[in-house]
Design a protein around this motif. Structure first.
Motif, mmCIF file in Angstrom:
data_model
loop_
_atom_site.group_PDB
_atom_site.id
_atom_site.type_symbol
_atom_site.label_atom_id
_atom_site.label_comp_id
_atom_site.label_asym_id
_atom_site.label_seq_id
_atom_site.Cartn_x
_atom_site.Cartn_y
_atom_site.Cartn_z
ATOM 1 N N VAL A 41 0.862 -1.184 0.000
ATOM 2 C CA VAL A 41 0.000 0.000 0.000
ATOM 3 C C VAL A 41 0.897 1.231 0.000
ATOM 4 O O VAL A 41 1.717 1.410 0.908
ATOM 5 C CB VAL A 41 -0.918 0.011 1.247
ATOM 6 N N GLY A 42 0.751 2.088 -1.019
ATOM 7 C CA GLY A 42 1.563 3.295 -1.123
ATOM 8 C C GLY A 42 2.606 3.184 -2.213
ATOM 9 O O GLY A 42 3.526 2.371 -2.116
ATOM 10 N N GLY A 44 4.920 5.377 -3.061
ATOM 11 C CA GLY A 44 6.018 6.336 -2.895
ATOM 12 C C GLY A 44 7.331 5.599 -3.119
ATOM 13 O O GLY A 44 7.361 4.450 -3.592
ATOM 14 N N HIS A 46 9.352 4.260 -0.944
ATOM 15 C CA HIS A 46 9.528 3.061 -0.129
ATOM 16 C C HIS A 46 8.665 1.897 -0.622
ATOM 17 O O HIS A 46 9.121 0.755 -0.658
ATOM 18 C CB HIS A 46 9.219 3.378 1.338
ATOM 19 N N GLY A 47 7.426 2.198 -1.007
ATOM 20 C CA GLY A 47 6.540 1.138 -1.500
ATOM 21 C C GLY A 47 7.069 0.558 -2.800
ATOM 22 O O GLY A 47 7.101 -0.664 -2.990
ATOM 23 N N LYS A 68 -2.899 5.622 -4.132
ATOM 24 C CA LYS A 68 -4.187 6.348 -4.211
ATOM 25 C C LYS A 68 -4.143 7.485 -5.229
ATOM 26 O O LYS A 68 -5.160 7.875 -5.776
ATOM 27 C CB LYS A 68 -4.598 6.865 -2.834
ATOM 28 N N THR A 80 14.028 17.418 -0.499
ATOM 29 C CA THR A 80 15.170 18.228 -0.928
ATOM 30 C C THR A 80 16.350 17.365 -1.388
ATOM 31 O O THR A 80 17.481 17.848 -1.462
ATOM 32 C CB THR A 80 15.607 19.198 0.194
ATOM 33 N N GLU A 209 -7.187 3.762 -4.052
ATOM 34 C CA GLU A 209 -6.983 4.079 -2.631
ATOM 35 C C GLU A 209 -7.394 2.909 -1.741
ATOM 36 O O GLU A 209 -8.482 2.348 -1.916
ATOM 37 C CB GLU A 209 -7.806 5.315 -2.255
ATOM 38 N N ALA A 240 3.892 6.575 4.424
ATOM 39 C CA ALA A 240 4.582 7.772 4.933
ATOM 40 C C ALA A 240 3.641 8.684 5.735
ATOM 41 O O ALA A 240 3.135 8.281 6.779
ATOM 42 C CB ALA A 240 5.272 8.487 3.782
ATOM 43 N N TRP A 338 6.872 24.361 -1.664
ATOM 44 C CA TRP A 338 5.785 23.398 -1.535
ATOM 45 C C TRP A 338 5.928 22.703 -0.184
ATOM 46 O O TRP A 338 6.883 22.952 0.557
ATOM 47 C CB TRP A 338 5.829 22.378 -2.682
ATOM 48 N N LYS A 372 16.695 9.407 1.798
ATOM 49 C CA LYS A 372 18.001 8.734 1.767
ATOM 50 C C LYS A 372 17.876 7.262 2.126
ATOM 51 O O LYS A 372 18.709 6.444 1.764
ATOM 52 C CB LYS A 372 18.962 9.421 2.738
HETATM 53 C C1 LIG Z 1 9.946 19.117 1.848
HETATM 54 C C2 LIG Z 1 10.576 17.790 2.189
HETATM 55 C C3 LIG Z 1 11.958 17.676 2.192
HETATM 56 C C4 LIG Z 1 12.563 16.455 2.501
HETATM 57 N N1 LIG Z 1 13.903 16.344 2.375
HETATM 58 C C5 LIG Z 1 14.513 15.145 2.565
HETATM 59 C C6 LIG Z 1 15.895 14.997 2.310
HETATM 60 O O1 LIG Z 1 16.559 15.937 1.852
HETATM 61 N N2 LIG Z 1 16.471 13.801 2.555
HETATM 62 C C7 LIG Z 1 15.764 12.748 3.044
HETATM 63 O O2 LIG Z 1 16.350 11.705 3.291
HETATM 64 N N3 LIG Z 1 14.425 12.826 3.240
HETATM 65 C C8 LIG Z 1 13.778 14.007 3.001
HETATM 66 N N4 LIG Z 1 12.419 14.128 3.168
HETATM 67 C C9 LIG Z 1 11.660 12.969 3.657
HETATM 68 C C10 LIG Z 1 11.312 11.957 2.583
HETATM 69 O O3 LIG Z 1 10.845 12.594 1.427
HETATM 70 C C11 LIG Z 1 10.258 10.983 3.130
HETATM 71 O O4 LIG Z 1 10.637 10.488 4.396
HETATM 72 C C12 LIG Z 1 10.056 9.774 2.205
HETATM 73 O O5 LIG Z 1 9.926 10.188 0.868
HETATM 74 C C13 LIG Z 1 8.810 9.016 2.653
HETATM 75 O O6 LIG Z 1 8.661 7.794 1.981
HETATM 76 P P1 LIG Z 1 7.880 7.609 0.572
HETATM 77 O O7 LIG Z 1 8.758 8.092 -0.512
HETATM 78 O O8 LIG Z 1 7.448 6.219 0.481
HETATM 79 O O9 LIG Z 1 6.647 8.594 0.793
HETATM 80 P P2 LIG Z 1 5.534 9.084 -0.230
HETATM 81 O O10 LIG Z 1 6.119 9.452 -1.545
HETATM 82 O O11 LIG Z 1 4.743 10.138 0.465
HETATM 83 O O12 LIG Z 1 4.691 7.770 -0.452
HETATM 84 C C14 LIG Z 1 3.542 7.389 0.273
HETATM 85 C C15 LIG Z 1 2.456 7.129 -0.735
HETATM 86 O O13 LIG Z 1 1.354 6.510 -0.099
HETATM 87 C C16 LIG Z 1 0.193 6.929 -0.792
HETATM 88 N N5 LIG Z 1 -0.982 6.665 0.037
HETATM 89 C C17 LIG Z 1 -1.361 7.299 1.177
HETATM 90 N N6 LIG Z 1 -2.522 6.775 1.627
HETATM 91 C C18 LIG Z 1 -2.860 5.784 0.765
HETATM 92 C C19 LIG Z 1 -3.958 4.874 0.697
HETATM 93 N N7 LIG Z 1 -4.940 4.886 1.617
HETATM 94 N N8 LIG Z 1 -4.014 3.994 -0.343
HETATM 95 C C20 LIG Z 1 -3.020 3.974 -1.290
HETATM 96 N N9 LIG Z 1 -1.970 4.819 -1.268
HETATM 97 C C21 LIG Z 1 -1.898 5.713 -0.253
HETATM 98 C C22 LIG Z 1 0.454 8.424 -1.014
HETATM 99 O O14 LIG Z 1 -0.375 8.952 -2.038
HETATM 100 C C23 LIG Z 1 1.933 8.426 -1.366
HETATM 101 O O15 LIG Z 1 2.161 8.402 -2.757
HETATM 102 C C24 LIG Z 1 11.765 15.337 2.858
HETATM 103 C C25 LIG Z 1 10.376 15.451 2.830
HETATM 104 C C26 LIG Z 1 9.784 16.659 2.476
HETATM 105 C C27 LIG Z 1 8.286 16.772 2.422
#
Ligand SMILES: Cc1cc2nc3c(=O)[nH]c(=O)nc-3n(C[C@H](O)[C@H](O)[C@H](O)COP(=O)(O)OP(=O)(O)OC[C@H]3O[C@@H](n4cnc5c(N)ncnc54)[C@H](O)[C@@H]3O)c2cc1C
Length: 420
Positions: A41-42, A44, A46-47, A68, A80, A209, A240, A338, A372
């Protein structure tokens, strides 16, 4: 070359000579099947990384990622872009070093240009006490096999002459440098993992979703979604900033709060910032993108929110940090900003663990450092899902550490999610 053909210099040449008409979508748009072995689920970073490694490292053929929105719309495309492994604690250091090593071979592995750029990360210090703390951190890194270097003011001035060395209150005295740290083009990471997973048979289903979990006799048998019920042998959640909301649907209350973090980009400038620079007198970090924009950020907005935009007091605070560290930044115009939703845990460290519900697994609590971690998080979560045992670098990321008192509090801030 059909759908998902490999990328190579030869192919770019061929496409260039034939009008670029041979490129195809980088991943399929499949309809969900009624059942999978693994549902992630997700969609991003990590998923997608989890699905990629489930297929590539553990040979799993029946995997779906349910997103979603669209791939790259969450934090993976909003951060960043900083990567590093400059952690102090035993629970964290080996994991983040494993991640950095995976970054180093990632582009060859998934055959996608993610612009991994090891341009160095400088943590600037402003006092003797801060230098000693950084020295300790650097030694811990070296003991775990990472690289670290302590620069004095003269050495740092040779590399970053524009810093505010003679600031009366917080003079720049030097920096802890990790040369292997740097930046990676964030959305390309999502696309690279998506394409790599798709090529190995993973179904990536966007606009789907997850609204609930079907739990029978203490076992999760699948997910309720906006596309209907999808059965699964195992379900892994990697959502996340939405972690608390999604896991609430399984009746779980997590030690996680959601907060907004903003990012900022200036107009394009000639190359000036050599690597990533972090301020030791406040919360401010900056790098320069390959297009020339200064990319920077600071603290979270300090209130709980699920909105992907922030407020002006933090804009002012971040810019003040930048001005204190490098006054020249005041000449640059800011063009974009943003926000993203951060899954802030009570000790600032993540969770990669099974839940008390059989077949339901959780990955989250990445605070604002999860980008990272993307490769190692995906690898370790895939390891846990496939083998039901934690990967050797992620044994400390247990859910029950909060009740057992085994915190991994890198900052020493205590149970204050907004402080980590
Ligand atoms: C402004 C900013 C700057 C950052 N800078 C850094 C950095 O420089 N270095 C660093 O290491 N980290 C940084 N981070 C943190 C990093 O981006 C996050 O910790 C990491 O990306 C989270 O994991 P993800 O990529 O899986 O998250 P996400 O990309 O948010 O993936 C989660 C996904 O789950 C989906 N989702 C949510 N609910 C549901 C549902 N019910 N059903 C299906 N899908 C769903 C969402 O739509 C989303 O696409 C930063 C974050 C931000 C916002």
């Amino acid at each position: 070359m059909g759908l998902n053909g490999g990328y190579s210099g030869f192919r770019i040449l061929l496409e260039g000579l034939s009008g670029n008409r041979g490129w195809r979508p980088a991943w399929r748009d499949p309809a969900p099947q009624p059942a999978y072995d693994f549902v992630i689920v997700g969609g991003g970073g990590h998923g997608l990384a989890t699905a990629y490694y489930l297929a590539s490292q553990f040979g799993e053929a029946s995997v779906a990622v349910l997103e979603k929105g669209w791939i790259g719309g969450g934090n993976v495309g909003r951060n960043t872009t900083i990567i590093r492994s400059n952690y102090l604690l035993d629970g964290n250091q080996p994991f983040y070093e494993f991640s950095l090593k995976l970054w180093e071979g990632l582009e060859q592995d998934f055959n996608y240009n993610a612009m991994v750029s090891q341009r160095g990360v400088y943590n600037v210090y402003h006092s003797d006490a801060q230098r000693d703390a950084y020295r300790r951190r650097g030694n811990a890194m070296i003991l775990h096999g990472a690289d670290a270097e302590l620069l004095d003011a003269a050495q740092l001035r040779a590399e970053c002459p524009f810093l505010n060395f003679d600031n009366a209150r917080l003079p720049v005295m030097g920096a802890l440098v990790q040369r292997r740290g740097g930046t990676v083009r964030h959305d390309a990471v999502a696309w690279g993992y998506a394409r790599g997973a798709d090529r190995r048979g993973v179904d990536i289903i966007q606009n789907c979703e997850v609204t609930g979990f079907r739990i029978q006799n203490g076992r999760c048998t699948g997910v309720e979604t906006s596309c209907g019920f999808i059965a699964a042998r195992k379900v892994g959640c990697a959502v996340a900033g939405s972690s608390s909301r999604v896991m609430q649907a399984a009746g779980m209350r997590l030690p996680i709060e959601s907060h907004v973090l903003q990012a900022f980009v200036s107009e394009g400038l000639k190359p000036i910032i050599p690597g990533v620079i972090t301020y030791g007198g406040g919360h401010f970090y900056i790098s320069q993108s390959d297009k020339g924009g200064l990319v920077f950020g600071g603290d979270i907005d300090m209130y709980n929110s699920y909105a992907q935009r922030g407020n002006l007091p933090v804009v002012e605070d971040v810019c003040e940090g930048g001005m204190a560290l490098m006054p020249m930044i005041g000449r640059a115009r800011m063009v974009r900003m943003w926000g993203g939703i951060m899954d802030m845990s009570m000790d600032g460290s993540p969770i990669i663990d099974r839940t008390h519900i059989d077949g339901l697994y959780f990955n989250g609590g990445w605070c604002y450092g999860g980008f990272k971690a993307t490769p190692a998080s995906g690898w370790c979560f895939a390891h846990l899902l496939a083998t039901d045992t934690p990967h050797e670098t992620a044994t400390a990321y247990r859910m029950d550490r909060f009740e057992r008192g085994y915190m991994i509090d890198e900052k020493g801030s205590g149970a204050q999610p907004n402080q980590h």
